[in-house]
Design an enzyme around this catalytic site. Sequence first.
Site, PDB file in Angstrom:
ATOM      1  N   ARG A 130      24.932  40.081  38.140  1.00 49.04           N
ATOM      2  CA  ARG A 130      24.806  39.366  39.416  1.00 49.04           C
ATOM      3  C   ARG A 130      23.765  40.050  40.279  1.00 49.04           C
ATOM      4  O   ARG A 130      24.061  40.673  41.290  1.00 49.04           O
ATOM      5  CB  ARG A 130      26.177  39.252  40.058  1.00 49.04           C
ATOM      6  CG  ARG A 130      26.963  38.225  39.252  1.00 49.04           C
ATOM      7  CD  ARG A 130      28.201  37.781  39.894  1.00 49.04           C
ATOM      8  NE  ARG A 130      28.471  36.415  39.480  1.00 49.04           N
ATOM      9  CZ  ARG A 130      29.522  35.727  39.878  1.00 49.04           C
ATOM     10  NH1 ARG A 130      30.385  36.248  40.688  1.00 49.04           N
ATOM     11  NH2 ARG A 130      29.706  34.507  39.457  1.00 49.04           N
ATOM     12  N   GLN A 135      20.029  35.101  39.388  1.00 53.98           N
ATOM     13  CA  GLN A 135      20.841  34.067  40.057  1.00 53.98           C
ATOM     14  C   GLN A 135      20.664  32.686  39.424  1.00 53.98           C
ATOM     15  O   GLN A 135      21.619  31.937  39.272  1.00 53.98           O
ATOM     16  CB  GLN A 135      20.483  34.000  41.535  1.00 53.98           C
ATOM     17  CG  GLN A 135      21.483  34.756  42.384  1.00 53.98           C
ATOM     18  CD  GLN A 135      21.096  34.819  43.841  1.00 53.98           C
ATOM     19  OE1 GLN A 135      20.043  34.323  44.239  1.00 53.98           O
ATOM     20  NE2 GLN A 135      21.932  35.443  44.640  1.00 53.98           N
ATOM     21  N   ASP A 138      22.936  32.183  36.366  1.00 56.73           N
ATOM     22  CA  ASP A 138      24.336  32.575  36.521  1.00 56.73           C
ATOM     23  C   ASP A 138      25.284  31.388  36.289  1.00 56.73           C
ATOM     24  O   ASP A 138      25.608  30.640  37.216  1.00 56.73           O
ATOM     25  CB  ASP A 138      24.503  33.165  37.929  1.00 56.73           C
ATOM     26  CG  ASP A 138      25.899  33.685  38.190  1.00 56.73           C
ATOM     27  OD1 ASP A 138      26.778  33.531  37.321  1.00 56.73           O
ATOM     28  OD2 ASP A 138      26.111  34.235  39.278  1.00 56.73           O
ATOM     29  N   SER A 141      28.631  31.205  38.428  1.00 52.23           N
ATOM     30  CA  SER A 141      28.503  30.636  39.778  1.00 52.23           C
ATOM     31  C   SER A 141      28.350  29.123  39.705  1.00 52.23           C
ATOM     32  O   SER A 141      28.985  28.392  40.472  1.00 52.23           O
ATOM     33  CB  SER A 141      27.293  31.235  40.505  1.00 52.23           C
ATOM     34  OG  SER A 141      27.553  32.572  40.839  1.00 52.23           O
ATOM     35  N   TYR A 237      32.189  41.859  43.733  1.00 52.20           N
ATOM     36  CA  TYR A 237      33.489  41.355  43.265  1.00 52.20           C
ATOM     37  C   TYR A 237      34.637  42.112  43.939  1.00 52.20           C
ATOM     38  O   TYR A 237      34.465  43.232  44.421  1.00 52.20           O
ATOM     39  CB  TYR A 237      33.628  41.566  41.757  1.00 52.20           C
ATOM     40  CG  TYR A 237      32.801  40.636  40.924  1.00 52.20           C
ATOM     41  CD1 TYR A 237      33.115  39.289  40.846  1.00 52.20           C
ATOM     42  CD2 TYR A 237      31.715  41.106  40.198  1.00 52.20           C
ATOM     43  CE1 TYR A 237      32.362  38.433  40.060  1.00 52.20           C
ATOM     44  CE2 TYR A 237      30.956  40.263  39.413  1.00 52.20           C
ATOM     45  CZ  TYR A 237      31.284  38.925  39.349  1.00 52.20           C
ATOM     46  OH  TYR A 237      30.546  38.077  38.580  1.00 52.20           O
TER      47      TYR A 237
HETATM   48  P1  NAD Z   1      35.773  35.809  41.222  1.00 53.84           P
HETATM   49  O1  NAD Z   1      35.837  34.508  40.516  1.00 53.84           O
HETATM   50  O2  NAD Z   1      35.894  37.072  40.438  1.00 53.84           O
HETATM   51  O3  NAD Z   1      36.934  35.858  42.343  1.00 53.84           O
HETATM   52  C1  NAD Z   1      37.150  34.798  43.228  1.00 53.84           C
HETATM   53  C2  NAD Z   1      37.516  35.356  44.584  1.00 53.84           C
HETATM   54  O4  NAD Z   1      38.850  35.872  44.565  1.00 53.84           O
HETATM   55  C3  NAD Z   1      36.633  36.492  45.082  1.00 53.84           C
HETATM   56  O5  NAD Z   1      36.025  36.112  46.310  1.00 53.84           O
HETATM   57  C4  NAD Z   1      37.611  37.636  45.283  1.00 53.84           C
HETATM   58  O6  NAD Z   1      37.263  38.484  46.362  1.00 53.84           O
HETATM   59  C5  NAD Z   1      38.893  36.890  45.537  1.00 53.84           C
HETATM   60  N1  NAD Z   1      40.132  37.688  45.429  1.00 53.84           N
HETATM   61  C6  NAD Z   1      40.475  38.621  44.518  1.00 53.84           C
HETATM   62  N2  NAD Z   1      41.702  39.100  44.772  1.00 53.84           N
HETATM   63  C7  NAD Z   1      42.174  38.439  45.857  1.00 53.84           C
HETATM   64  C8  NAD Z   1      43.376  38.488  46.602  1.00 53.84           C
HETATM   65  N3  NAD Z   1      44.360  39.318  46.290  1.00 53.84           N
HETATM   66  N4  NAD Z   1      43.510  37.663  47.669  1.00 53.84           N
HETATM   67  C9  NAD Z   1      42.510  36.807  48.009  1.00 53.84           C
HETATM   68  N5  NAD Z   1      41.354  36.721  47.354  1.00 53.84           N
HETATM   69  C10 NAD Z   1      41.173  37.533  46.287  1.00 53.84           C
HETATM   70  O7  NAD Z   1      34.454  35.951  42.066  1.00 53.84           O
HETATM   71  P2  NAD Z   1      33.204  34.988  42.267  1.00 53.84           P
HETATM   72  O8  NAD Z   1      33.590  33.857  43.133  1.00 53.84           O
HETATM   73  O9  NAD Z   1      32.580  34.659  40.965  1.00 53.84           O
HETATM   74  O10 NAD Z   1      32.192  35.951  43.047  1.00 53.84           O
HETATM   75  C11 NAD Z   1      32.613  36.749  44.110  1.00 53.84           C
HETATM   76  C12 NAD Z   1      31.422  37.144  44.940  1.00 53.84           C
HETATM   77  O11 NAD Z   1      30.398  37.744  44.130  1.00 53.84           O
HETATM   78  C13 NAD Z   1      30.681  36.007  45.620  1.00 53.84           C
HETATM   79  O12 NAD Z   1      31.317  35.490  46.724  1.00 53.84           O
HETATM   80  C14 NAD Z   1      29.387  36.695  45.955  1.00 53.84           C
HETATM   81  O13 NAD Z   1      29.513  37.483  47.097  1.00 53.84           O
HETATM   82  C15 NAD Z   1      29.170  37.587  44.773  1.00 53.84           C
HETATM   83  N6  NAD Z   1      28.163  36.942  43.878  1.00 53.84           N
HETATM   84  C16 NAD Z   1      26.912  37.462  43.859  1.00 53.84           C
HETATM   85  C17 NAD Z   1      25.945  36.869  43.058  1.00 53.84           C
HETATM   86  C18 NAD Z   1      24.557  37.413  43.023  1.00 53.84           C
HETATM   87  O14 NAD Z   1      24.240  38.285  43.786  1.00 53.84           O
HETATM   88  N7  NAD Z   1      23.709  36.959  42.122  1.00 53.84           N
HETATM   89  C19 NAD Z   1      26.265  35.771  42.269  1.00 53.84           C
HETATM   90  C20 NAD Z   1      27.555  35.255  42.317  1.00 53.84           C
HETATM   91  C21 NAD Z   1      28.497  35.869  43.122  1.00 53.84           C
END
Ligand code: NAD
Length: 423
Positions: A130, A135, A138, A141, A237
């Site tokens: 990530r 991006q 990905d 996402s 994450y």
């Molecule tokens: P994910 O599918 O692993 O998790 C989904 C969400 O669950 C996350 O936001 C996490 O914080 C949340 N979570 C975990 N435990 C929890 C709890 N106990 N209570 C409530 N929420 C909880 O994650 P995702 O959606 O694939 O990605 C998370 C973050 O990664 C994104 O929001 C972003 O900030 C980052 N991201 C960055 C890039 C990049 O830089 N290229 C790309 C994709 C995502």
Amino acid sequence: MIVPMKVAVLKETFANERRVALIPANIPHLAKAGLEVVIESGAGMSAGFLDEHYTEKGATIAAREELFAAEIIAQVRSYGANQEAGRDDLGRLREGQIVIGMCDPLGAPQAAHDVAATGAASFALELIPRITRAQSMDVLSSMATIAGYRAVLLAAVELPKMFPMLMTAAGTLTAARVFVIGAGVAGLQAIATARRLGGIVHAYDVRPACREQVESLGGKFVELELEAGESEDKGGYAKAMGEEFYRKQRELMASVVAESDVVVTTAAIPGKQSPLLITADAVEGMMPGSVIVDLATKRGGNCELSQADSRVVEHGIVLLGPTNLPAEVPNHASQMFSNNVTKFLLNLVKDGNVVLNLDDEIIRDTLVTQGGEVVHSRLRDLLGLEPLDQLAADEASEPASAVDEPNASASESEANDHPEGSD
Ligand code: NAD
């Protein structure tokens, strides 16, 4: 004459999988890079792309058996993410061939072992790092975006109420209250979709950075008296929080759950079981007719009563646990997936040849098998295999060996802190 390398696009064989790995619009971009696309007849049909749409853009159509002659195989679900139906294709893979797709690397590491035995080099798209440069590749996402949207639509159809607040001659209808737990990619799209439908949206995430994102979409961030501390890793994450934290979180969230018509849960921890956040008691506290859509059932679920790929009704509450929502929006899901795969291929192929440049973080982190070995360090660890550099050292001290020299650079690859194959 230079013969262009062929990229074969197989028709997906996983049950109810309607996506396709490449769509016609991307074929000219690949042709410019020296890649010729061959499609299995009907591969794009269920996503709305006919064979003639592909041929118009320069692809050729072939039968499945012929496709395995191609240098590169592109799939939405390669073997690990399609172990039953995909087993037939294992015997068709060959040494030096490249396989690109989602393969649930951390959820099904044994499958990587089986693919390694074919001699093919395989890439797990779930392991795309990530980083900004990656991006556009990905898939997690892209697919989470679709899943978050679809989850809210499923809930809207199940709910015996409408989402928007309406003042009519027949009385006032109050807006549906939606609670989104986990405001990552899927959660944010769920919030946006619920808002567009006119719902009142609340959301919670352990990562403090989410508050602003939730509010920017018109949602209200739920304050819980919880000390989340360092809840985010360097990849953005969530970190695992410990059972005491989750116990408190469940307790504090129960009243918000009880007041909600719809709860969408997306909470996940990379490479781990998803946290249990809604107990059976909390479900019972909701009003009959309410709906819970648990997007985490593939890895244990966020709700005690939800079941993977099932519709369960408990205490009058409908619980849905879909695990493959992107396949229910196959046209746009395929468009996004295809763009991701195209960008990945354009990064992998230089002057019409595949270049396994292990100095490139994107290639190094996604390469799972090569030269008959599982080369990804985290997968080797999960499979109980010794690290490749150790293996190389052991072999060097033996008098003779029939094993190909393993790729030391791949073994040096950092363990990739990424979620297993959610799609
Ligand atoms: P994910 O599918 O692993 O998790 C989904 C969400 O669950 C996350 O936001 C996490 O914080 C949340 N979570 C975990 N435990 C929890 C709890 N106990 N209570 C409530 N929420 C909880 O994650 P995702 O959606 O694939 O990605 C998370 C973050 O990664 C994104 O929001 C972003 O900030 C980052 N991201 C960055 C890039 C990049 O830089 N290229 C790309 C994709 C995502």
